[in-house]
Every structure is written in C-alpha cells, then in structure tokens.
Design a protein around this motif. Sequence first.
Motif, PDB file in Angstrom:
ATOM      1  N   VAL A  16       0.973  -1.180  -0.128  1.00 25.54           N
ATOM      2  CA  VAL A  16       0.011  -0.027  -0.060  1.00 25.54           C
ATOM      3  C   VAL A  16       1.058   1.279   0.029  1.00 25.54           C
ATOM      4  O   VAL A  16       1.940   1.471   0.710  1.00 25.54           O
ATOM      5  CB  VAL A  16      -1.020  -0.154   1.204  1.00 25.54           C
ATOM      6  N   ILE A  17       0.460   2.186  -0.877  1.00 27.36           N
ATOM      7  CA  ILE A  17       1.177   3.488  -0.828  1.00 27.36           C
ATOM      8  C   ILE A  17       0.153   4.487  -0.529  1.00 27.36           C
ATOM      9  O   ILE A  17      -0.759   4.589  -1.079  1.00 27.36           O
ATOM     10  CB  ILE A  17       2.025   3.766  -2.320  1.00 27.36           C
ATOM     11  N   PHE A  18       0.615   5.406   0.379  1.00 25.31           N
ATOM     12  CA  PHE A  18      -0.123   6.651   0.648  1.00 25.31           C
ATOM     13  C   PHE A  18       0.476   7.773   0.119  1.00 25.31           C
ATOM     14  O   PHE A  18       1.881   8.004   0.679  1.00 25.31           O
ATOM     15  CB  PHE A  18      -0.486   7.011   2.218  1.00 25.31           C
ATOM     16  N   LEU A  19       0.205   8.562  -0.805  1.00 26.79           N
ATOM     17  CA  LEU A  19       0.772   9.437  -1.501  1.00 26.79           C
ATOM     18  C   LEU A  19       0.161  10.971  -1.551  1.00 26.79           C
ATOM     19  O   LEU A  19      -0.964  11.118  -1.768  1.00 26.79           O
ATOM     20  CB  LEU A  19       0.843   9.214  -3.253  1.00 26.79           C
ATOM     21  N   ASP A  20       1.152  11.963  -1.024  1.00 29.15           N
ATOM     22  CA  ASP A  20       0.487  13.206  -0.834  1.00 29.15           C
ATOM     23  C   ASP A  20       0.782  13.853  -2.421  1.00 29.15           C
ATOM     24  O   ASP A  20       1.582  13.508  -3.100  1.00 29.15           O
ATOM     25  CB  ASP A  20       1.300  14.023   0.174  1.00 29.15           C
ATOM     26  N   LEU A  21       0.098  14.989  -2.652  1.00 27.10           N
ATOM     27  CA  LEU A  21       0.132  15.666  -3.844  1.00 27.10           C
ATOM     28  C   LEU A  21       1.084  16.755  -3.845  1.00 27.10           C
ATOM     29  O   LEU A  21       1.924  17.056  -4.789  1.00 27.10           O
ATOM     30  CB  LEU A  21      -1.134  16.231  -4.359  1.00 27.10           C
ATOM     31  N   ASN A  22       1.095  17.528  -2.645  1.00 29.56           N
ATOM     32  CA  ASN A  22       1.982  18.818  -2.697  1.00 29.56           C
ATOM     33  C   ASN A  22       3.412  18.670  -1.828  1.00 29.56           C
ATOM     34  O   ASN A  22       3.363  18.515  -0.705  1.00 29.56           O
ATOM     35  CB  ASN A  22       1.269  20.092  -2.123  1.00 29.56           C
ATOM     36  N   MET A  23       4.424  18.372  -2.723  1.00 32.59           N
ATOM     37  CA  MET A  23       5.830  17.924  -2.168  1.00 32.59           C
ATOM     38  C   MET A  23       6.877  18.830  -2.899  1.00 32.59           C
ATOM     39  O   MET A  23       6.608  19.097  -4.055  1.00 32.59           O
ATOM     40  CB  MET A  23       6.042  16.590  -1.920  1.00 32.59           C
ATOM     41  N   PRO A  24       8.115  18.863  -2.319  1.00 30.61           N
ATOM     42  CA  PRO A  24       9.178  19.437  -2.979  1.00 30.61           C
ATOM     43  C   PRO A  24       9.744  18.782  -3.870  1.00 30.61           C
ATOM     44  O   PRO A  24       9.376  17.433  -3.765  1.00 30.61           O
ATOM     45  CB  PRO A  24       9.843  19.919  -2.140  1.00 30.61           C
ATOM     46  N   VAL A  25      10.573  18.932  -4.891  1.00 28.96           N
ATOM     47  CA  VAL A  25      11.476  18.292  -5.703  1.00 28.96           C
ATOM     48  C   VAL A  25      10.750  17.485  -6.691  1.00 28.96           C
ATOM     49  O   VAL A  25      10.517  17.882  -7.999  1.00 28.96           O
ATOM     50  CB  VAL A  25      12.285  17.188  -4.895  1.00 28.96           C
ATOM     51  N   MET A  26       9.669  16.429  -6.324  1.00 26.31           N
ATOM     52  CA  MET A  26       8.880  16.211  -7.271  1.00 26.31           C
ATOM     53  C   MET A  26       7.489  15.708  -6.492  1.00 26.31           C
ATOM     54  O   MET A  26       7.520  15.044  -5.455  1.00 26.31           O
ATOM     55  CB  MET A  26       9.347  14.478  -7.873  1.00 26.31           C
ATOM     56  N   ASP A  27       6.505  16.441  -7.029  1.00 20.37           N
ATOM     57  CA  ASP A  27       5.241  16.455  -6.410  1.00 20.37           C
ATOM     58  C   ASP A  27       4.470  15.084  -6.693  1.00 20.37           C
ATOM     59  O   ASP A  27       5.114  14.327  -7.373  1.00 20.37           O
ATOM     60  CB  ASP A  27       4.512  17.490  -6.769  1.00 20.37           C
ATOM     61  N   GLY A  28       3.133  14.866  -6.094  1.00 18.70           N
ATOM     62  CA  GLY A  28       2.417  13.721  -6.375  1.00 18.70           C
ATOM     63  C   GLY A  28       2.255  13.358  -7.793  1.00 18.70           C
ATOM     64  O   GLY A  28       1.723  12.430  -8.196  1.00 18.70           O
ATOM     65  N   TRP A  29       1.715  14.562  -8.267  1.00 19.66           N
ATOM     66  CA  TRP A  29       1.197  14.481  -9.766  1.00 19.66           C
ATOM     67  C   TRP A  29       2.366  13.969 -10.655  1.00 19.66           C
ATOM     68  O   TRP A  29       2.287  12.992 -11.411  1.00 19.66           O
ATOM     69  CB  TRP A  29       0.771  15.761 -10.392  1.00 19.66           C
ATOM     70  N   GLU A  30       3.596  14.593 -10.660  1.00 19.90           N
ATOM     71  CA  GLU A  30       4.765  14.035 -11.353  1.00 19.90           C
ATOM     72  C   GLU A  30       4.997  12.491 -10.887  1.00 19.90           C
ATOM     73  O   GLU A  30       5.205  11.677 -11.805  1.00 19.90           O
ATOM     74  CB  GLU A  30       5.857  14.706 -11.087  1.00 19.90           C
ATOM     75  N   PHE A  31       4.940  12.153  -9.747  1.00 22.85           N
ATOM     76  CA  PHE A  31       5.387  10.892  -9.076  1.00 22.85           C
ATOM     77  C   PHE A  31       4.271   9.838 -10.010  1.00 22.85           C
ATOM     78  O   PHE A  31       4.468   8.795 -10.287  1.00 22.85           O
ATOM     79  CB  PHE A  31       5.254  10.745  -7.768  1.00 22.85           C
ATOM     80  N   LEU A  32       2.972  10.267  -9.794  1.00 26.57           N
ATOM     81  CA  LEU A  32       1.922   9.354 -10.734  1.00 26.57           C
ATOM     82  C   LEU A  32       2.082   9.032 -12.074  1.00 26.57           C
ATOM     83  O   LEU A  32       1.967   8.026 -12.514  1.00 26.57           O
ATOM     84  CB  LEU A  32       0.429  10.160 -10.369  1.00 26.57           C
TER      85      LEU A  32
END
Length: 133
Positions: free
Chosen positions: A62-78
């Motif tokens: 299971v992954i819990f992913l935030d959207l707003n983060m520095p370096v690479m945000d959640g949207w970019e990660f997705l």
Amino acid sequence: MSQNIESVCIIDDDNIYINLLTKIIELKRLSESVIVFKNGKEALDYFLETIDNTIQPEVPQVIFLDLNMPVMDGWEFLNEFSKIKDKIRDKIDLYVVSSSIDSRDIERAKAIDVVDDYLTKPIKLDVFEKILA
C-alpha cells in the motif's frame, strides 16, 4: 496478531503527518513495516531500483501519496509511476492522500489508472484500518 499488510509506504513531506500515520500503524499493528519518502523522486528512485535489481528490495503493498511536495510532487510521481508499475512484480494499492477538497484534484487523481482512491487529510481511523485490514 499477524498483519495482512507486510509493508506500507508513505510519500509525504509533512513530518507530523508521517509520525501520526506511523504511530497508528504500529499501535494498531496494521503492518510489519513502514517505508517513508519525503518526495516523489526519492520514492520513484526506490521503485526503479526494485525493477533493476535481481534481489528485490521490500515492495510495499500500500502507498499513501501526498500531492504537494518539493522536488517531485505527487502528480509528477503518478505520471512516472504509471510508466513503470507493470514492471513491478508485486501488486501495489495506491491512495492519493491530500488536504485538497477541490473536485478537480479528486477527479484528476481518480482518473489515473494506478490510483485506487482519493482520501482527504486527515484520514479517518476507520477508513485507514479498512484499507490495511
């Protein structure tokens, strides 16, 4: 008590939120381990390593992913994770967890194939337990 979930991954830059989730997981014995990344790049590098190595690092269920983060945000990660998910041998359930209640964010996240659901912070304990049950 044995856990159904061996490993949970939290991708978030909020230390208070990370500590809270980790403590709940430990106290309720919902998982054997918690893997934490402070941004999407750290997490993506880890998952790329699971593909490239013959010796598999721990892959969370299971992954819990935030959207707003520095370096690479959640949207970019997705976006990047969507490209590699099929190469990861184990099944992973991914939940976007954000304080945003903007319906555009919710619809956008739910439209991405690798996303199982969108959860609003703070996650209610019963929802959290149900996911990890």
